[in-house]
Design an enzyme around this catalytic site. Structure first.
Site, PDB file in Angstrom:
ATOM      1  N   TYR A 169      -1.197  -3.765  -7.026  1.00  0.00           N
ATOM      2  CA  TYR A 169      -0.995  -4.473  -5.765  1.00  0.00           C
ATOM      3  C   TYR A 169      -2.289  -4.506  -4.935  1.00  0.00           C
ATOM      4  O   TYR A 169      -2.963  -3.468  -4.784  1.00  0.00           O
ATOM      5  CB  TYR A 169       0.136  -3.806  -4.943  1.00  0.00           C
ATOM      6  CG  TYR A 169       0.135  -4.318  -3.529  1.00  0.00           C
ATOM      7  CD1 TYR A 169       0.671  -5.571  -3.243  1.00  0.00           C
ATOM      8  CD2 TYR A 169      -0.513  -3.621  -2.518  1.00  0.00           C
ATOM      9  CE1 TYR A 169       0.584  -6.094  -1.967  1.00  0.00           C
ATOM     10  CE2 TYR A 169      -0.598  -4.148  -1.232  1.00  0.00           C
ATOM     11  CZ  TYR A 169      -0.046  -5.378  -0.962  1.00  0.00           C
ATOM     12  OH  TYR A 169      -0.154  -5.907   0.283  1.00  0.00           O
ATOM     13  N   ARG A 213       1.843 -12.160  -0.230  1.00  0.00           N
ATOM     14  CA  ARG A 213       0.500 -12.402   0.314  1.00  0.00           C
ATOM     15  C   ARG A 213      -0.129 -13.679  -0.203  1.00  0.00           C
ATOM     16  O   ARG A 213       0.241 -14.191  -1.267  1.00  0.00           O
ATOM     17  CB  ARG A 213      -0.421 -11.235  -0.094  1.00  0.00           C
ATOM     18  CG  ARG A 213       0.020  -9.879   0.406  1.00  0.00           C
ATOM     19  CD  ARG A 213      -0.423  -9.667   1.813  1.00  0.00           C
ATOM     20  NE  ARG A 213       0.041  -8.420   2.393  1.00  0.00           N
ATOM     21  CZ  ARG A 213      -0.623  -7.749   3.332  1.00  0.00           C
ATOM     22  NH1 ARG A 213      -1.783  -8.190   3.769  1.00  0.00           N
ATOM     23  NH2 ARG A 213      -0.113  -6.652   3.850  1.00  0.00           N
ATOM     24  N   HIS A 253     -10.921  -1.517  11.863  1.00  0.00           N
ATOM     25  CA  HIS A 253      -9.812  -2.380  11.433  1.00  0.00           C
ATOM     26  C   HIS A 253      -9.622  -3.456  12.509  1.00  0.00           C
ATOM     27  O   HIS A 253      -8.663  -3.417  13.276  1.00  0.00           O
ATOM     28  CB  HIS A 253      -8.568  -1.499  11.285  1.00  0.00           C
ATOM     29  CG  HIS A 253      -7.421  -2.150  10.590  1.00  0.00           C
ATOM     30  ND1 HIS A 253      -6.152  -1.634  10.629  1.00  0.00           N
ATOM     31  CD2 HIS A 253      -7.338  -3.273   9.824  1.00  0.00           C
ATOM     32  CE1 HIS A 253      -5.334  -2.409   9.926  1.00  0.00           C
ATOM     33  NE2 HIS A 253      -6.023  -3.411   9.436  1.00  0.00           N
ATOM     34  N   ARG A 280       0.852  -1.180   0.000  1.00  0.00           N
ATOM     35  CA  ARG A 280       0.000   0.000   0.000  1.00  0.00           C
ATOM     36  C   ARG A 280       0.894   1.238   0.000  1.00  0.00           C
ATOM     37  O   ARG A 280       1.981   1.230   0.566  1.00  0.00           O
ATOM     38  CB  ARG A 280      -0.902   0.013   1.231  1.00  0.00           C
ATOM     39  CG  ARG A 280      -2.017  -1.022   1.170  1.00  0.00           C
ATOM     40  CD  ARG A 280      -2.989  -0.861   2.327  1.00  0.00           C
ATOM     41  NE  ARG A 280      -2.373  -1.168   3.599  1.00  0.00           N
ATOM     42  CZ  ARG A 280      -1.971  -0.288   4.475  1.00  0.00           C
ATOM     43  NH1 ARG A 280      -2.111   1.011   4.251  1.00  0.00           N
ATOM     44  NH2 ARG A 280      -1.420  -0.654   5.610  1.00  0.00           N
ATOM     45  N   ASP A 306      -9.582  -9.040   9.674  1.00  0.00           N
ATOM     46  CA  ASP A 306      -9.053  -7.703   9.364  1.00  0.00           C
ATOM     47  C   ASP A 306     -10.042  -6.562   9.563  1.00  0.00           C
ATOM     48  O   ASP A 306      -9.645  -5.487   9.977  1.00  0.00           O
ATOM     49  CB  ASP A 306      -8.553  -7.693   7.898  1.00  0.00           C
ATOM     50  CG  ASP A 306      -7.654  -6.514   7.588  1.00  0.00           C
ATOM     51  OD1 ASP A 306      -6.846  -6.148   8.450  1.00  0.00           O
ATOM     52  OD2 ASP A 306      -7.760  -5.943   6.480  1.00  0.00           O
ATOM     53  N   LYS A 337      -9.544  -2.084   1.890  1.00  0.00           N
ATOM     54  CA  LYS A 337      -9.200  -0.905   2.695  1.00  0.00           C
ATOM     55  C   LYS A 337      -9.960   0.342   2.229  1.00  0.00           C
ATOM     56  O   LYS A 337     -10.409   1.145   3.027  1.00  0.00           O
ATOM     57  CB  LYS A 337      -7.696  -0.652   2.642  1.00  0.00           C
ATOM     58  CG  LYS A 337      -6.845  -1.814   3.103  1.00  0.00           C
ATOM     59  CD  LYS A 337      -7.108  -2.162   4.534  1.00  0.00           C
ATOM     60  CE  LYS A 337      -6.108  -3.193   5.030  1.00  0.00           C
ATOM     61  NZ  LYS A 337      -6.359  -3.580   6.415  1.00  0.00           N
ATOM     62  N   SER A 350      -0.189  -3.109  12.406  1.00  0.00           N
ATOM     63  CA  SER A 350       0.383  -4.242  11.673  1.00  0.00           C
ATOM     64  C   SER A 350       1.581  -4.813  12.432  1.00  0.00           C
ATOM     65  O   SER A 350       2.175  -4.142  13.273  1.00  0.00           O
ATOM     66  CB  SER A 350       0.759  -3.828  10.260  1.00  0.00           C
ATOM     67  OG  SER A 350       1.649  -2.748  10.328  1.00  0.00           O
ATOM     68  N   CYS A 404       1.507  -7.183  14.658  1.00  0.00           N
ATOM     69  CA  CYS A 404       1.206  -7.564  16.041  1.00  0.00           C
ATOM     70  C   CYS A 404       0.467  -8.897  16.106  1.00  0.00           C
ATOM     71  O   CYS A 404      -0.026  -9.294  17.159  1.00  0.00           O
ATOM     72  CB  CYS A 404       0.370  -6.490  16.715  1.00  0.00           C
ATOM     73  SG  CYS A 404       1.295  -4.990  17.052  1.00  0.00           S
TER      74      CYS A 404
HETATM   75  C1  OXD Z   1      -2.956  -3.999   6.399  1.00  0.00           C
HETATM   76  C2  OXD Z   1      -3.476  -5.187   5.725  1.00  0.00           C
HETATM   77  O1  OXD Z   1      -1.985  -3.399   5.911  1.00  0.00           O
HETATM   78  O2  OXD Z   1      -4.413  -5.791   6.251  1.00  0.00           O
HETATM   79  O3  OXD Z   1      -3.507  -3.626   7.438  1.00  0.00           O
HETATM   80  O4  OXD Z   1      -2.984  -5.523   4.641  1.00  0.00           O
HETATM   81 MN    MN Z   2      -5.287  -4.729   7.881  1.00  0.00          MN
END
Ligand code: OXD
Ligand code: MN
Length: 592
Positions: free
Chosen positions: A197, A376, A226, A69, A277, A206, A248, A250
């Site tokens: 991407y 991913r 989130h 991102r 997510d 998102k 992220s 964690c």
């Molecule tokens: C993020 C994802 O970056 O879920 O939070 O990809």
């Molecule tokens: Mn996320």
């Protein structure tokens, strides 16, 4: 396909702008998907993997300039800058539309325009919303089919309504200088150009389910967060649900799919995944907060995922999964990534498609890795062995607890409960995590990421905090209890003290007990901390004195923390809700 005038008008407009050679509606049928997979393979967009070991699985490689991102190129285009707030990039909508249209004009020439009608959330659920994405990428189509509910049925559900989100994606030339991910929350519109991407182009995720939906939730009285959603079943068969937000790195996906320790499994405890997510939450008819996972799959980080760290995630990737930017093991045409196992493939292509030299692998040097660190898997949620029965039900699950967290070596205790909802909003607003070697930049730097929403809030964060406070008022005594966890306290040598992973279930059980008024706690300056004997350590090689050390609240550390929160709050200026300043003052007074 539809008589919806707003849909037809927008499609005419984008068609005229993009000038595709062909237009194809995506109906999500097996037949159509099979054809598109073949086409993607023929074009070299995707590589078919070993269909015996990984049926229905494919590998895709993005342009090496396009692997994550891009927050610095992500914009919230509201009428005024103040509506977007100090933490978002902002641009005037007229100016941004012009710029994006100039970039995208004619960009589908020689290409096909795919029209994807999709639902975020079970089709027809009162908690779901509808979107239509146009794209020139088969990869996007095939990912959207996994991540959302793609079907022409959503057009029936939509009827004549204008309540749908427009999403325009064009790969253009994948030029990073002209890459923009733009949300127009007041127009229910997303435009993404020059990227291929996932996080930038799967517009349901998102862009819609967080940035646009958070704005919609603010206007309509619900919440887009989130957060993972997890069901915890006790030996009596009762299931309680929690939602949790972490920055992220964690372990959000790991917690969402955790396996309780054997001792608790034997007693009859189970964990059910609803989402990993995103959570959309609304007040239900009984006044409680109900959540759905608007997604239909997992877009998870591959490196580090293995049998031990996340068995359920790994199982989820065993069929009908698209891998992006992982390594290709040429010996058996399967995939590999760092942390999958200890057998470095000796005959493999790295994520860019070049021959990989395993003998040069050096953990400290990411340029020697086989898989990109942000590689991913896009896996269907239905593959997950612990997917909840509620996952496809549109009514949502009642949330008993909301959990915030972060990676803090010395500061936050293993777990504590906020004094009340407002205090919980304060804790969420100050959420922070220390950077790890996994992220670029210095290690151990504290990054504040309120509710893990900093890159995803589609409006002014001060208004967002106020919305949280308002939701608490509406929920009253039915509000979920709010907690904070920290699995990452370290000893003087920097080793993690708490075992984490499945053993986090012991902490979740305390949280549920608190929600049911079954466990005691000690009131401290920051909130309610467990009595060490109330965290079940049975069958765990972990002594109660060590547990006490990670439940401790150090006044000096917390005084420094309060000062840092004060600094953090300066970003928000005068718009920050008074209540949060009061909470900070109370914390400071409690620490004296
Ligand atoms: C993020 C994802 O970056 O879920 O939070 O990809
Ligand atoms: Mn996320």
């Amino acid at each position: 396909m539809t008589n919806n005038k707003t849909v037809l008008k927008w499609l005419d407009e984008v068609k005229e702008l993009l000038t595709p050679d062909e237009v194809v509606w995506i109906d999500g049928s097996e037949e159509q998907i099979a054809k598109l997979r073949e086409e993607a393979e023929a074009q070299g967009e995707m590589i078919k993997l070993n269909q015996e070991k990984l049926p229905g699985c494919y590998l895709h490689r993005t342009n090496p300039n396009d692997v994550a991102r891009v927050e610095d190129r992500t914009f919230i285009c509201t009428t005024t800058k103040e509506e977007a707030g100090p933490t978002n990039n902002w641009c005037d909508p007229d100016e941004m539309y012009k710029k994006l249209y100039d970039i995208a004009r004619g960009s589908y020439k020689g290409r096909t325009m795919y029209i994807i009608p999709y639902s975020m959330g079970p089709i027809g659920s009162p908690l779901a919303k509808i979107g239509i994405e146009v794209t020139d990428s088969i990869y996007v189509v095939l990912n959207m089919v996994i991540m959302t509910r793609v079907s022409l049925k959503v057009l029936d559900v939509l009827g004549d309504s204008n309540d749908w989100v427009r999403g325009l994606h064009s790969r253009c030339d994948v030029d990073p200088e002209k890459r923009y991910i733009c949300q127009f929350p007041q127009d229910n519109t997303i435009i993404s150009v020059n990227s291929g991407y996932g996080g930038n182009v799967l517009l349901g995720k998102k862009c819609f389910a967080l940035r646009i939906a958070s704005y919609q939730g603010w206007k309509e009285g619900w919440m887009a967060e989130h957060m993972l959603i997890l069901g915890i079943e006790n030996p009596k068969g009762e299931v309680k649900y929690v939602a949790a937000a972490f920055p992220s790195a964690c372990g959000k996906t790991n917690l969402a799919m955790m396996i309780p320790p054997k001792y608790l499994r034997d007693k009859g405890y189970k964990v059910w995944t609803v989402g990993d997510d995103i959570a959309w939450m609304r007040i239900g008819p009984d006044g409680r907060l109900y959540a759905i996972n608007p997604e239909n799959g997992f877009f998870g980080v591959a490196p580090g995922t293995n049998e031990k760290s996340n068995y359920n995630a790994l199982q989820s990737t065993m069929k009908n999964t698209i891998f992006t930017n992982v390594a290709l093991d040429l010996d058996d045409n399967t995939v590999w990534w760092e942390g999958l196992n200890k057998n470095l493939p000796q005959n493999a292509l790295e994520w860019k498609g070049n021959k990989w030299d395993a003998s040069k692998f050096n953990k400290a040097d990411k340029s020697t890795y086989a898989a990109h660190p942000n590689s991913r898997f896009t896996a269907p949620a239905e593959n997950c062995p612990c997917i909840s029965d509620e996952f496809n039900k549109g009514s949502g699950v009642p949330i008993s607890a909301i959990i915030f967290g972060g990676r803090r070596a010395k500061c936050a205790p293993l777990v504590y409960q906020s004094k009340d909802w407002k205090n919980g909003v304060f804790i969420g607003s100050a959420m922070a995590s220390e950077t790890t070697a996994a992220a670029a930049g210095a290690v151990g730097v504290v990054r504040r990421d309120p509710m893990a929403m900093l890159p995803f809030c589609g409006y002014n964060m001060s208004d967002y905090f106020q919305h949280w406070l308002d939701m608490g008022e509406k929920l009253g005594d039915k509000a979920p209890k709010i907690f904070n966890v920290n699995w990452f306290r370290t000893d003087d040598e920097g080793n993690f003290i708490w075992p984490g992973f499945g053993d986090n279930m012991r902490v979740l059980n305390w949280i549920i007990d608190r929600c049911e008024g079954k466990a005691d706690a000690t009131e401290t300056a920051i909130g309610y901390v467990p009595k060490a004997e109330d965290i079940d350590l049975t069958d765990l090689d972990f002594d109660i004195e060590t547990l006490k050390s990670i439940l401790a609240v150090d006044k000096d550390v917390w005084t420094a923390e309060a000062n840092e929160i004060e600094e953090h709050y300066k970003k928000f200026g005068d718009k920050l809700p008074e209540e949060l300043r009061r909470q900070l003052d109370t914390l400071k007074a409690n620490l004296k």
